[in-house]
Design a protein around this motif. Structure first.
Motif, short mmCIF file in Angstrom:
data_model
loop_
_atom_site.label_atom_id
_atom_site.label_comp_id
_atom_site.label_asym_id
_atom_site.label_seq_id
_atom_site.Cartn_x
_atom_site.Cartn_y
_atom_site.Cartn_z
N ARG A 147 8.85 51.72 -24.16
CA ARG A 147 7.80 51.06 -24.96
C ARG A 147 8.00 51.50 -26.41
O ARG A 147 8.70 52.49 -26.67
CB ARG A 147 6.41 51.50 -24.48
N ALA A 148 7.40 50.78 -27.31
CA ALA A 148 7.47 51.20 -28.71
C ALA A 148 6.73 52.52 -28.88
O ALA A 148 5.67 52.74 -28.28
CB ALA A 148 6.86 50.13 -29.60
N THR A 150 5.56 55.61 -31.92
CA THR A 150 5.26 55.73 -33.35
C THR A 150 5.88 57.01 -33.90
O THR A 150 6.13 57.97 -33.15
CB THR A 150 3.75 55.78 -33.58
N ASP A 236 11.45 51.13 -31.60
CA ASP A 236 11.09 49.96 -30.80
C ASP A 236 11.48 50.16 -29.34
O ASP A 236 12.36 50.96 -29.02
CB ASP A 236 11.79 48.71 -31.33
N ALA A 237 10.86 49.40 -28.46
CA ALA A 237 11.24 49.43 -27.05
C ALA A 237 12.65 48.86 -26.87
O ALA A 237 13.06 47.93 -27.58
CB ALA A 237 10.25 48.62 -26.23
#
Length: 332
Positions: A147-148, A150, A236-237
């Motif tokens: 998954r994305a 941060t 990013d994913a």
């Protein structure tokens, strides 16, 4: 005066000591040689690349006492061919390693060319690819994020050195002998224990470690601060279909997908009888079988675990016998 080219050449082990993780037993089994220490997980094969700390560690030394780096610089067209030198200059554009893990590698990533030039004064980053030659039943790699994530999340992982959380956010891939995987620069990755592989990579030793274990921040991040280091990490994913494309063999003998072509190439070559190969700078890794390599300058006996350096100046080479090998080459 140009010195006589020393190839084709059988290459013995070239394993830097005291690397920051354990491994090397699989290399010893594959080559039939002693393991120098528990911390020799990498064998630099046909190498013009030294480890990031420098000192010449990792460079291949030729029988005449020169390093391969010196020999290529002295006569690049003889080693690499006129077309290669026209495109890339006097650099081999390739580092081949044997790698073996006795423990899981750090969660880390490699910078791309642009980041390496901007932040690390290196003209090349480090895209790499793996061809697995032996693996434990439960062997695996982690590659890219499911998954994305941060920057703040990664900073929290870094501060707490929470490897479990890092790995939980990553794609987990089972590995077995015969598997291949392209690892683009920027993708976080790790390799589990019990894996022996042939690794092709851009010829640098640039690794940015999100998981640093006993290393200092400067060692883990190559002297960069964390915010700068995170600028090269793909947050990013990486979806399943992208992972599948990185695992995909292109077909026939070609081991890696087209995305690898700007960086290096590799072929799985199986010989029963005789086969001629065109002139090229290459590293051959013999996976199995018995045979010989014939060139204008002489012949070599080949068996499992042998690694051979060839040059463009060798002319065509002929493989005879029953052989299964990987030919590693610069970008074509």
């Amino acid at each position: 005066m140009t010195m006589t080219i020393p190839t084709p050449l059988l290459l013995g082990p070239n394993q830097p000591l005291d690397r920051p993780y354990r491994g090397g037993a699989g290399i010893a089994r594959f080559r039939g040689t002693p393991q120098p220490s528990p911390f020799t997980p990498e064998d630099f094969v046909g190498s013009t690349t030294e480890v990031f700390a420098g000192g010449g560690v990792g460079l291949t030394v030729l029988p005449d006492g020169r390093t391969l780096r010196e020999a290529v610089a002295a006569d690049p067209e003889l080693f690499l061919g006129e077309e290669h030198v026209r495109r890339f200059g006097p650099r081999t554009m390739l580092l081949v390693k044997l790698l073996d893990t006795a423990e899981r590698l750090f969660v880390h990533y490699h910078p791309d060319d642009a980041f390496a030039a901007r932040q690390l004064s290196s003209p090349l980053g480090k895209t790499e690819a793996w061809a697995v030659i032996d693996a434990a039943d439960d062997a695996y790699a982690a590659l890219g994020f499911r998954r994305a994530v941060t920057p703040e999340e990664v900073r929290t992982w870094w501060t707490g050195q929470d490897a479990d959380e890092m790995l939980a956010a990553m794609n987990r891939l089972p590995l077995a002998a015969g598997d291949t995987l392209l690892v683009p620069a920027g993708l976080a990755h790790a390799v589990g224990p019990g894996v022996t592989l042939v690794e092709l990579q851009q010829p640098t030793d640039l690794s940015l470690l999100i998981e640093r274990r006993s290393l200092s921040e400067a060692e883990a991040l190559l002297g960069l601060d964390l915010d700068t280091a995170l600028g090269g990490l793909t947050l990013d994913a990486t979806p399943e279909e992208r992972i599948a494309s990185l695992r995909q063999r292109r077909g026939a003998e070609t081991l890696f997908p087209a995305d690898a072509d700007p960086f290096f190439s590799a072929e799985r070559i199986q010989v029963t009888g005789s086969r001629e190969l065109e002139p090229t700078f290459s590293v051959l890794v013999v996976l199995d079988g018995i045979g010989t390599l014939e060139a204008a300058r002489g012949s070599l006996s080949l068996s499992r675990g042998a690694t051979v350096l060839t040059s463009h100046g060798d002319g065509p080479i002929t493989l005879d016998g029953d052989l299964d090998l990987i030919r590693c080459r610069p970008p074509r």
